[in-house]
Design a protein around this motif. Structure first.
Motif, mmCIF file in Angstrom:
data_model
loop_
_atom_site.group_PDB
_atom_site.id
_atom_site.type_symbol
_atom_site.label_atom_id
_atom_site.label_comp_id
_atom_site.label_asym_id
_atom_site.label_seq_id
_atom_site.Cartn_x
_atom_site.Cartn_y
_atom_site.Cartn_z
ATOM 1 N N GLY A 219 0.851 -1.180 0.000
ATOM 2 C CA GLY A 219 0.000 0.000 0.000
ATOM 3 C C GLY A 219 0.886 1.229 0.000
ATOM 4 N N GLY A 220 2.134 1.066 0.333
ATOM 5 C CA GLY A 220 3.030 2.202 0.542
ATOM 6 C C GLY A 220 3.998 2.415 -0.589
ATOM 7 N N PRO A 221 5.171 2.934 -0.249
ATOM 8 C CA PRO A 221 6.144 3.313 -1.269
ATOM 9 C C PRO A 221 6.620 2.121 -2.108
ATOM 10 N N ALA A 222 6.647 0.916 -1.510
ATOM 11 C CA ALA A 222 7.097 -0.257 -2.262
ATOM 12 C C ALA A 222 6.231 -0.438 -3.499
ATOM 13 N N ASP A 223 4.959 -0.114 -3.353
ATOM 14 C CA ASP A 223 4.000 -0.203 -4.451
ATOM 15 C C ASP A 223 4.503 0.606 -5.649
ATOM 16 N N ARG A 224 4.930 1.835 -5.378
ATOM 17 C CA ARG A 224 5.387 2.702 -6.462
ATOM 18 C C ARG A 224 6.661 2.184 -7.096
ATOM 19 N N LEU A 225 7.525 1.656 -6.225
ATOM 20 C CA LEU A 225 8.788 1.145 -6.713
ATOM 21 C C LEU A 225 8.561 -0.003 -7.684
ATOM 22 N N LEU A 226 7.643 -0.896 -7.283
ATOM 23 C CA LEU A 226 7.453 -2.117 -8.066
ATOM 24 C C LEU A 226 6.533 -1.904 -9.244
ATOM 25 N N SER A 227 5.564 -1.051 -9.105
ATOM 26 C CA SER A 227 4.581 -0.856 -10.158
ATOM 27 C C SER A 227 4.489 0.641 -10.426
ATOM 28 N N PRO A 228 5.458 1.161 -11.171
ATOM 29 C CA PRO A 228 5.625 2.603 -11.244
ATOM 30 C C PRO A 228 4.393 3.339 -11.779
ATOM 31 N N GLY A 229 3.522 2.617 -12.462
ATOM 32 C CA GLY A 229 2.324 3.281 -12.999
ATOM 33 C C GLY A 229 1.265 3.538 -11.954
ATOM 34 N N MET A 230 1.492 3.007 -10.752
ATOM 35 C CA MET A 230 0.453 3.130 -9.738
ATOM 36 C C MET A 230 0.577 4.458 -8.992
ATOM 37 N N MET A 231 0.423 5.554 -9.704
ATOM 38 C CA MET A 231 0.479 6.864 -9.059
ATOM 39 C C MET A 231 -0.779 7.038 -8.212
ATOM 40 N N ALA A 232 -0.646 7.764 -7.102
ATOM 41 C CA ALA A 232 -1.787 7.882 -6.193
ATOM 42 C C ALA A 232 -2.999 8.460 -6.912
ATOM 43 N N SER A 233 -2.829 9.609 -7.588
ATOM 44 C CA SER A 233 -3.951 10.178 -8.321
ATOM 45 C C SER A 233 -3.860 9.688 -9.745
ATOM 46 N N HIS A 234 -4.692 8.728 -10.095
ATOM 47 C CA HIS A 234 -4.519 8.073 -11.385
ATOM 48 C C HIS A 234 -5.835 8.026 -12.144
ATOM 49 N N TYR A 235 -6.899 7.750 -11.410
ATOM 50 C CA TYR A 235 -8.201 7.590 -12.056
ATOM 51 C C TYR A 235 -9.003 8.844 -11.748
ATOM 52 N N ALA A 236 -8.583 9.972 -12.324
ATOM 53 C CA ALA A 236 -9.053 11.246 -11.810
ATOM 54 C C ALA A 236 -10.048 11.945 -12.721
ATOM 55 N N PRO A 237 -11.301 12.026 -12.321
ATOM 56 C CA PRO A 237 -12.244 12.912 -13.011
ATOM 57 C C PRO A 237 -11.913 14.373 -12.684
ATOM 58 N N GLN A 238 -12.552 15.324 -13.382
ATOM 59 C CA GLN A 238 -12.344 16.746 -13.101
ATOM 60 C C GLN A 238 -12.935 17.132 -11.745
ATOM 61 N N ALA A 239 -14.106 16.557 -11.452
ATOM 62 C CA ALA A 239 -14.807 16.926 -10.223
ATOM 63 C C ALA A 239 -14.060 16.420 -8.992
ATOM 64 N N ARG A 240 -14.300 17.115 -7.863
ATOM 65 C CA ARG A 240 -13.768 16.627 -6.582
ATOM 66 C C ARG A 240 -14.557 15.371 -6.190
ATOM 67 N N ILE A 241 -13.883 14.409 -5.588
ATOM 68 C CA ILE A 241 -14.573 13.180 -5.180
ATOM 69 C C ILE A 241 -14.547 13.095 -3.666
ATOM 70 N N ARG A 242 -15.712 12.889 -3.049
ATOM 71 C CA ARG A 242 -15.765 12.672 -1.590
ATOM 72 C C ARG A 242 -16.264 11.265 -1.328
ATOM 73 N N LEU A 243 -15.520 10.529 -0.502
ATOM 74 C CA LEU A 243 -15.829 9.113 -0.290
ATOM 75 C C LEU A 243 -16.619 8.880 0.989
ATOM 76 N N ASN A 244 -17.261 7.707 1.039
ATOM 77 C CA ASN A 244 -17.984 7.250 2.242
ATOM 78 C C ASN A 244 -18.995 8.271 2.737
#
Ligand code: TXA
Ligand code: MG
Length: 328
Positions: A219-244
């Motif tokens: 879930g952490g930095p190792a994720d980025r190291l191993l799968s460099p395409g997994m940027m935190a903001s990746h599936y981003a619509p224009q609108a702000r998203i509020r969860l739960n």
């Protein structure tokens, strides 16, 4: 920049044309069971480079290679007993295995972005299989969207992002799974043992059940190291998203789930009134695109359970809600 993007039908002729175009180094968006992929000949470095250009990918993140069957994967990469077991159990299907490249692997280094590994899958979609067989070579295909945008689950989504930037799109209707494949590292290069790099269309529980042991999760930095395409903001619509969100703010669009939905006059899409996570996964990206195109400033998302496909759905929603990188 390409002038025209050809529309191809999912019939014998469309498949043959797509296969020929790929063999000639062209870019063709093709359906898979997860999302539409932007396909190119994985052995042709120039064609692969054009994928990055068309998607406006800022960096050379590694790409997934699509092959027709397990034997073809074995020609490209080493399959240890775990990898073979999983490939035979779950392919064709929404599972990508990160494997060690063979010294003789003909796939362009650009596909691996310099890593000693290759991400490989056999898509569970008859049209995709037919196109791969027609092209007669391994096919590199990231999701067929502009970098940072939501993955496409229909040909219309592909056109909205990439019209004029790619050579063709083959329309076989909406994707049944709707979220990308689960990525599992079984290469034993950077980490010991099978590790989930991205939750996806194949729930982790099913993989662990076949292996008979738990998986390593990142879930952490190792994720980025191993799968460099997994940027935190990746599936981003224009609108702000509020969860739960249990009750949306006035004017806020609503992405609902389940039978009990708060009353609102704002645009609302229910991912699954019957709380079916499969239905929700299949509708997720189209719903985000639809609500986003209504020009709303904010989308409230109701809580969605985390088990089974819920893990992949919540992962994509978290990324959609993450702070955006600065700049274009
Ligand atoms: O369902 C899917 O997986 C779709 C369809 C089209 O097959 N494809 C897809 O590709 O989602 P893309 O490029 O959007 O995501 C590929 C992910 C990226 O996060 C990338 O970093 C990771 O796979 N990846 C590719 N090769 C890798 C490797 N050798 N090691 C680790 N991660 C890798
Ligand atoms: Mg993608």
């Amino acid at each position: 920049m390409k002038a025209d993007t050809r529309r191809l039908n999912a019939d014998d002729n469309g498949i043959a044309v797509a296969g020929r175009m790929l063999a000639l180094g062209r870019l063709v968006a093709m359906p898979t069971e997860t999302v539409y992929g932007l396909a190119a000949d994985a052995t042709n470095g120039e064609a692969v480079a054009r994928i990055f250009e068309a998607k406006r990918r800022p960096r050379f993140n590694p790409l997934i290679v699509h092959v027709a069957d397990v034997a073809e994967a074995g020609e490209l990469c080493h399959l240890d007993p775990d990898a073979l077991l999983l490939a035979e159990q779950f392919w064709p299907g929404p599972l990508t295995l990160v494997l060690r490249r063979r010294a003789t692997c003909p796939v362009s280094e650009l596909v691996s972005a310099g890593l000693p590994t290759l991400a490989v899958r056999v898509p569970g979609h008859d049209t995709a299989s037919a196109i791969i067989r027609c092209a007669g070579r391994p096919i590199a295909a990231p999701s067929a969207n502009l970098s940072g945008a939501v993955s496409p689950t229909t040909a219309a989504h592909v056109i909205a992002d990439l019209d004029g930037r790619i050579d063709a799109v083959l329309d076989a209707g909406p994707c049944v799974v709707g979220v990308e494949s689960t990525i599992l590292d079984v290469s034993n290069t950077a980490v010991e043992g099978p590790a989930i790099l991205r939750p996806g269309g194949l729930p982790a529980e099913r993989i662990a059940a076949v292996l008979g042991r738990p998986l390593v999760e990142f879930g952490g930095p190792a994720d980025r190291l191993l799968s460099p395409g997994m940027m935190a903001s990746h599936y981003a619509p224009q609108a702000r998203i509020r969860l739960n969100v249990k009750s949306p703010e006035p004017g806020e669009s609503l992405l609902a789930f389940g039978a009990v939905v708060p009353a609102t006059c704002a645009p609302t899409i229910n991912l699954s009134p019957s709380s079916d996570l499969r239905e929700a996964a299949a509708k997720l990206f189209a719903a985000l695109r639809q609500l986003d195109s209504d020009d709303c400033r904010s989308i409230a998302v109701m809580p969605i359970p985390g088990e089974g496909l819920g893990e992949a759905i919540n992962d994509r929603l978290l990324r959609a809600a993450a702070p955006r990188p600065a700049g274009p």
